[in-house]
Design a protein around this motif. Structure first.
Motif, PDB file in Angstrom:
ATOM      1  N   VAL A  28      -0.174 -28.274  45.583  1.00 22.38           N
ATOM      2  CA  VAL A  28       0.684 -29.108  44.745  1.00 22.38           C
ATOM      3  C   VAL A  28       1.876 -28.261  44.324  1.00 22.38           C
ATOM      4  CG1 VAL A  28       0.842 -30.356  42.545  1.00 22.38           C
ATOM      5  CG2 VAL A  28      -1.236 -30.503  43.923  1.00 22.38           C
ATOM      6  N   ILE A  29       3.033 -28.882  44.300  1.00 25.62           N
ATOM      7  CA  ILE A  29       4.266 -28.176  43.959  1.00 25.62           C
ATOM      8  C   ILE A  29       4.940 -28.915  42.824  1.00 25.62           C
ATOM      9  CG2 ILE A  29       6.504 -27.467  44.849  1.00 25.62           C
ATOM     10  CD1 ILE A  29       5.131 -27.362  47.612  1.00 25.62           C
ATOM     11  N   ASP A  30       5.506 -28.166  41.874  1.00 22.03           N
ATOM     12  CA  ASP A  30       6.216 -28.846  40.790  1.00 22.03           C
ATOM     13  C   ASP A  30       7.696 -28.488  40.810  1.00 22.03           C
ATOM     14  OD1 ASP A  30       6.393 -26.364  39.476  1.00 22.03           O
ATOM     15  OD2 ASP A  30       5.719 -27.162  37.572  1.00 22.03           O
ATOM     16  N   THR A  31       8.452 -29.344  40.158  1.00 20.74           N
ATOM     17  CA  THR A  31       9.906 -29.212  40.133  1.00 20.74           C
ATOM     18  C   THR A  31      10.380 -28.707  38.773  1.00 20.74           C
ATOM     19  OG1 THR A  31      10.124 -31.524  39.461  1.00 20.74           O
ATOM     20  CG2 THR A  31      10.247 -31.063  41.817  1.00 20.74           C
ATOM     21  N   ALA A  53       5.204 -33.324  39.724  1.00 21.84           N
ATOM     22  CA  ALA A  53       4.395 -32.682  40.754  1.00 21.84           C
ATOM     23  C   ALA A  53       4.380 -33.523  42.025  1.00 21.84           C
ATOM     24  CB  ALA A  53       2.969 -32.482  40.254  1.00 21.84           C
ATOM     25  N   PHE A  54       4.372 -32.855  43.152  1.00 20.45           N
ATOM     26  CA  PHE A  54       4.262 -33.470  44.471  1.00 20.45           C
ATOM     27  C   PHE A  54       3.143 -32.744  45.213  1.00 20.45           C
ATOM     28  CE2 PHE A  54       8.549 -34.231  43.139  1.00 20.45           C
ATOM     29  CZ  PHE A  54       8.909 -35.453  43.677  1.00 20.45           C
ATOM     30  N   TRP A  55       2.368 -33.467  46.015  1.00 24.81           N
ATOM     31  CA  TRP A  55       1.369 -32.770  46.824  1.00 24.81           C
ATOM     32  C   TRP A  55       1.913 -32.598  48.234  1.00 24.81           C
ATOM     33  CZ3 TRP A  55      -1.166 -35.267  50.905  1.00 24.81           C
ATOM     34  CH2 TRP A  55      -1.214 -36.662  50.878  1.00 24.81           C
ATOM     35  N   LEU A  68       6.372 -33.544  51.469  1.00 26.65           N
ATOM     36  CA  LEU A  68       5.722 -33.744  50.177  1.00 26.65           C
ATOM     37  C   LEU A  68       5.477 -35.221  49.942  1.00 26.65           C
ATOM     38  CD1 LEU A  68       8.121 -31.470  48.095  1.00 26.65           C
ATOM     39  CD2 LEU A  68       6.044 -30.807  49.315  1.00 26.65           C
ATOM     40  N   VAL A  69       4.498 -35.521  49.097  1.00 27.96           N
ATOM     41  CA  VAL A  69       4.197 -36.901  48.719  1.00 27.96           C
ATOM     42  C   VAL A  69       4.318 -37.021  47.210  1.00 27.96           C
ATOM     43  CG1 VAL A  69       2.468 -38.742  48.730  1.00 27.96           C
ATOM     44  CG2 VAL A  69       2.604 -37.138  50.655  1.00 27.96           C
ATOM     45  N   ASN A  70       5.016 -38.065  46.778  1.00 23.13           N
ATOM     46  CA  ASN A  70       5.117 -38.372  45.354  1.00 23.13           C
ATOM     47  C   ASN A  70       3.867 -39.169  44.965  1.00 23.13           C
ATOM     48  OD1 ASN A  70       5.662 -39.302  42.796  1.00 23.13           O
ATOM     49  ND2 ASN A  70       7.721 -40.011  43.280  1.00 23.13           N
ATOM     50  N   PRO A  71       2.993 -38.605  44.149  1.00 23.85           N
ATOM     51  CA  PRO A  71       1.747 -39.306  43.818  1.00 23.85           C
ATOM     52  C   PRO A  71       1.959 -40.553  42.958  1.00 23.85           C
ATOM     53  CG  PRO A  71       1.945 -37.317  42.513  1.00 23.85           C
ATOM     54  CD  PRO A  71       3.081 -37.308  43.493  1.00 23.85           C
ATOM     55  N   TRP A  72       3.138 -40.733  42.396  1.00 31.12           N
ATOM     56  CA  TRP A  72       3.425 -41.921  41.602  1.00 31.12           C
ATOM     57  C   TRP A  72       4.147 -42.982  42.408  1.00 31.12           C
ATOM     58  CZ3 TRP A  72       5.487 -40.111  36.172  1.00 31.12           C
ATOM     59  CH2 TRP A  72       4.470 -39.423  35.513  1.00 31.12           C
ATOM     60  N   GLY A  73       4.172 -42.812  43.715  1.00 28.84           N
ATOM     61  CA  GLY A  73       4.904 -43.736  44.578  1.00 28.84           C
ATOM     62  C   GLY A  73       4.126 -45.006  44.868  1.00 28.84           C
ATOM     63  N   TRP A  74       4.601 -45.704  45.895  1.00 28.65           N
ATOM     64  CA  TRP A  74       4.046 -47.004  46.272  1.00 28.65           C
ATOM     65  C   TRP A  74       2.951 -46.911  47.322  1.00 28.65           C
ATOM     66  CZ3 TRP A  74       5.285 -50.801  43.142  1.00 28.65           C
ATOM     67  CH2 TRP A  74       6.459 -50.690  42.411  1.00 28.65           C
ATOM     68  N   ASP A  79       7.343 -42.750  49.853  1.00 33.03           N
ATOM     69  CA  ASP A  79       6.877 -41.707  48.940  1.00 33.03           C
ATOM     70  C   ASP A  79       7.020 -40.305  49.529  1.00 33.03           C
ATOM     71  OD1 ASP A  79       6.041 -43.840  47.383  1.00 33.03           O
ATOM     72  OD2 ASP A  79       3.976 -43.727  48.093  1.00 33.03           O
ATOM     73  N   LEU A  80       7.369 -40.226  50.815  1.00 35.87           N
ATOM     74  CA  LEU A  80       7.451 -38.941  51.506  1.00 35.87           C
ATOM     75  C   LEU A  80       8.833 -38.317  51.333  1.00 35.87           C
ATOM     76  CD1 LEU A  80       5.738 -39.845  54.895  1.00 35.87           C
ATOM     77  CD2 LEU A  80       4.687 -38.898  52.837  1.00 35.87           C
ATOM     78  N   VAL A  81       8.839 -37.014  51.141  1.00 37.98           N
ATOM     79  CA  VAL A  81      10.079 -36.252  51.072  1.00 37.98           C
ATOM     80  C   VAL A  81       9.899 -35.046  51.979  1.00 37.98           C
ATOM     81  CG1 VAL A  81      11.685 -35.003  49.593  1.00 37.98           C
ATOM     82  CG2 VAL A  81      10.401 -36.939  48.658  1.00 37.98           C
TER      83      VAL A  81
END
Length: 101
Positions: A28-31, A53-55, A68-74, A79-81
């Motif tokens: 997990v990575i945070d900004t 945070a993104f996993w 990365l995936v935004n866990p608060w996405g749809w 949700d991918l970056v």
């Protein structure tokens, strides 16, 4: 559970993240906060969110990218970056890793 290891993103290579993932670990990575990302187009466009945070879904060592995936996405591809290694180092703050076993 076991405690996470924590490293600075700027000193963490994509190769080391790929090794953790291939060994069955989770990353997990945070900004950073908004002051640290002024002028960063990834934050200004909304692709990345401050203090979030993104996993890590995957690392492509040939292309030198990290997805990365935004866990608060749809729950879909929006949700991918995907970041280059340079974008990763310029945009992320900390890397947290855990073994799953």
């Amino acid at each position: 559970g076991k405690p996470s290891s924590r490293t600075d993103a700027r000193s963490t290579s994509l190769k080391s993240i790929a090794a953790i993932l291939s060994a069955g670990g989770a990353v997990v990575i945070d900004t950073p906060d908004a002051d640290a990302t002024k002028g960063n187009a990834l934050f200004e466009s909304g692709r990345l969110v401050n203090l979030h945070a993104f996993w890590v879904r995957s690392v492509d060592l040939e292309k030198k990218t990290i997805t990365l995936v935004n866990p608060w996405g749809w729950g879909d591809d929006s949700d991918l970056v995907t970041l280059t290694e340079g974008q990763f180092h310029d945009s992320m703050r900390l890397v947290f890793a855990n073994a799953l076993h």
